[in-house]
Motif scaffolding. Structure first.
Motif, mmCIF file in Angstrom:
data_model
loop_
_atom_site.group_PDB
_atom_site.id
_atom_site.type_symbol
_atom_site.label_atom_id
_atom_site.label_comp_id
_atom_site.label_asym_id
_atom_site.label_seq_id
_atom_site.Cartn_x
_atom_site.Cartn_y
_atom_site.Cartn_z
ATOM 1 N N ILE A 1 0.843 -1.193 0.000
ATOM 2 C CA ILE A 1 0.000 0.000 0.000
ATOM 3 C C ILE A 1 0.877 1.241 0.000
ATOM 4 C CG2 ILE A 1 -1.765 1.291 1.264
ATOM 5 C CD1 ILE A 1 -2.649 -1.390 2.473
ATOM 6 N N PRO A 2 0.743 2.115 -1.001
ATOM 7 C CA PRO A 2 1.591 3.307 -1.056
ATOM 8 C C PRO A 2 1.331 4.227 0.137
ATOM 9 C CG PRO A 2 -0.223 3.461 -2.638
ATOM 10 C CD PRO A 2 -0.230 2.053 -2.109
ATOM 11 N N GLY A 3 2.405 4.688 0.775
ATOM 12 C CA GLY A 3 2.244 5.600 1.904
ATOM 13 C C GLY A 3 1.804 4.949 3.190
ATOM 14 N N SER A 4 1.926 3.623 3.304
ATOM 15 C CA SER A 4 1.431 2.923 4.490
ATOM 16 C C SER A 4 2.204 3.280 5.754
ATOM 17 C CB SER A 4 1.488 1.401 4.279
ATOM 18 O OG SER A 4 2.818 0.962 4.059
ATOM 19 N N VAL A 5 3.386 3.893 5.597
ATOM 20 C CA VAL A 5 4.158 4.308 6.773
ATOM 21 C C VAL A 5 3.377 5.300 7.619
ATOM 22 C CG1 VAL A 5 5.341 6.223 5.610
ATOM 23 C CG2 VAL A 5 6.428 5.075 7.556
ATOM 24 N N ALA A 6 2.421 6.013 7.011
ATOM 25 C CA ALA A 6 1.602 6.962 7.775
ATOM 26 C C ALA A 6 0.775 6.247 8.830
ATOM 27 C CB ALA A 6 0.684 7.740 6.827
ATOM 28 N N PHE A 7 0.329 5.033 8.528
ATOM 29 C CA PHE A 7 -0.412 4.246 9.507
ATOM 30 C C PHE A 7 0.477 3.903 10.704
ATOM 31 C CE2 PHE A 7 -2.696 3.224 5.545
ATOM 32 C CZ PHE A 7 -3.995 3.498 5.933
ATOM 33 N N GLU A 8 1.691 3.506 10.422
ATOM 34 C CA GLU A 8 2.621 3.127 11.489
ATOM 35 C C GLU A 8 2.843 4.301 12.446
ATOM 36 O OE1 GLU A 8 6.224 1.563 9.955
ATOM 37 O OE2 GLU A 8 5.250 0.090 8.654
ATOM 38 N N ASP A 9 3.084 5.477 11.881
ATOM 39 C CA ASP A 9 3.338 6.656 12.714
ATOM 40 C C ASP A 9 2.136 6.979 13.592
ATOM 41 O OD1 ASP A 9 5.808 6.862 11.538
ATOM 42 O OD2 ASP A 9 5.209 8.402 10.094
ATOM 43 N N ALA A 10 0.932 6.885 13.027
ATOM 44 C CA ALA A 10 -0.280 7.209 13.781
ATOM 45 C C ALA A 10 -0.481 6.242 14.941
ATOM 46 C CB ALA A 10 -1.491 7.191 12.853
ATOM 47 N N TRP A 11 -0.281 4.958 14.676
ATOM 48 C CA TRP A 11 -0.493 3.952 15.737
ATOM 49 C C TRP A 11 0.530 4.083 16.852
ATOM 50 C CZ3 TRP A 11 -4.101 2.902 12.243
ATOM 51 C CH2 TRP A 11 -5.166 2.084 12.622
ATOM 52 N N GLU A 12 1.766 4.313 16.480
ATOM 53 C CA GLU A 12 2.816 4.414 17.496
ATOM 54 C C GLU A 12 2.596 5.609 18.420
ATOM 55 O OE1 GLU A 12 6.369 4.371 15.199
ATOM 56 O OE2 GLU A 12 6.401 2.186 14.983
ATOM 57 N N LYS A 13 1.934 6.651 17.914
ATOM 58 C CA LYS A 13 1.703 7.843 18.718
ATOM 59 C C LYS A 13 0.417 7.761 19.541
ATOM 60 C CE LYS A 13 4.122 10.919 15.496
ATOM 61 N NZ LYS A 13 3.959 11.992 14.476
ATOM 62 N N ARG A 14 -0.620 7.054 19.031
ATOM 63 C CA ARG A 14 -1.945 7.172 19.631
ATOM 64 C C ARG A 14 -2.475 5.925 20.316
ATOM 65 N NH1 ARG A 14 -6.032 9.375 15.330
ATOM 66 N NH2 ARG A 14 -7.398 8.395 16.854
ATOM 67 N N ALA A 15 -1.957 4.767 20.018
ATOM 68 C CA ALA A 15 -2.503 3.549 20.627
ATOM 69 C C ALA A 15 -2.234 3.546 22.131
ATOM 70 C CB ALA A 15 -1.892 2.309 19.984
#
Length: 257
Positions: free
Chosen positions: A200-214
């Motif tokens: 998925i193009p740009g999927s690194v954005a998901f990683e950043d969001a989860w690491e900050k908010r979970a």
């Protein structure tokens, strides 16, 4: 002490690499006493046969392309050559062409959208139906999701819509098959560095969001929690749970910005 899947026979799809949820589920299932059969097709078939050797016990592998009607029609017979019954199935199958991903949502042609729905949504019902002849009085069907019922994600494109369709499909299957003792549930995992997510193009954005908010934190390389959730649903520990979506995402789904 016997494991929670002692004596269970399972079909597990989608075991492609050690980084997949399906591999974690297969390993834990064997550790908990299950006898398993794996499936894949095409180039993935040889990869699955290779990775199967890294499980605690090397399981048999059958060919299954969920878009091939003949392979679906013969699946029960071919799986039945290895086990006399199925107590559970893990659907870990999903695919969308690159043209159906990204942010050009309204410009995507039906050809590419159709592929995403065929493989990622319709196949859940098709696989379940193909396995029905092997189910006993009770069985559990589990699918893998990325929760899309109320949220539009960046870059996920038509795969997000296909996954929302998967959630609806699971509820309809749960409604129709409950009288046959079949439970149908989904596990919605947070982002993991699997082959599917990397495509998925740009999927690194998901990683950043989860690491900050979970709230519980999140590791994009740890498939163990998701694999354990699949195994728990495949066991008898959730005898009255069906049509449910279980989040394994560190609590991300429950919090705001």
């Amino acid at each position: 002490m016997p494991g929670i899947l002692e004596g269970k026979r399972l079909l597990i799809t989608g075991v492609l690499t050690e980084a997949s949820i399906a591999f974690a589920a297969a390993r834990i299932a064997q550790e908990e006493g299950a006898e398993i059969v794996l499936s894949n097709f095409g180039r993935g078939l040889s990869l699955t046969r290779r990775i199967a050797k890294r499980l605690p016990q090397e399981p048999p592998v059958v060919e299954l392309d969920v878009t091939d009607d003949e392979q679906l029609a013969t699946l029960a017979r071919r799986v039945g050559e290895h086990v006399d019954q199925l107590d559970g199935v893990l659907h870990a199958i999903g695919f969308a062409p690159q043209e159906a991903l990204g942010d050009d949502f309204a410009q995507t042609s039906w050809e590419h959208v159709q592929t995403a729905f065929h493989v990622s949504t319709w196949s859940f019902a098709a696989l379940t139906h193909a396995c029905l002849p092997l189910f006993g009085e009770r069985a559990s069907v589990v699918g893998l999701d990325f929760d899309n019922s109320t949220t539009a994600w960046p870059v996920y494109g038509w795969m997000g819509v296909a996954k929302a369709g998967l959630e609806s499909t699971s509820r309809y299957l749960a409604r129709e098959l409950g009288s046959r003792g079949v439970r149908v549930n989904l596990v919605a995992a947070g982002p993991l560095r699997s082959m599917a997510m990397k495509s998925i193009p740009g999927s690194v954005a998901f990683e950043d969001a989860w690491e900050k908010r979970a709230p519980l934190g999140w590791s994009v390389t740890d498939t163990e929690p998701s694999g354990r959730a699949c195994v728990a649903l495949l066991s008898d520990w959730f005898p009255a749970t069906t049509g449910e979506l279980i989040h394994v995402d560190g609590g991300y789904h429950a919090v705001g910005a």
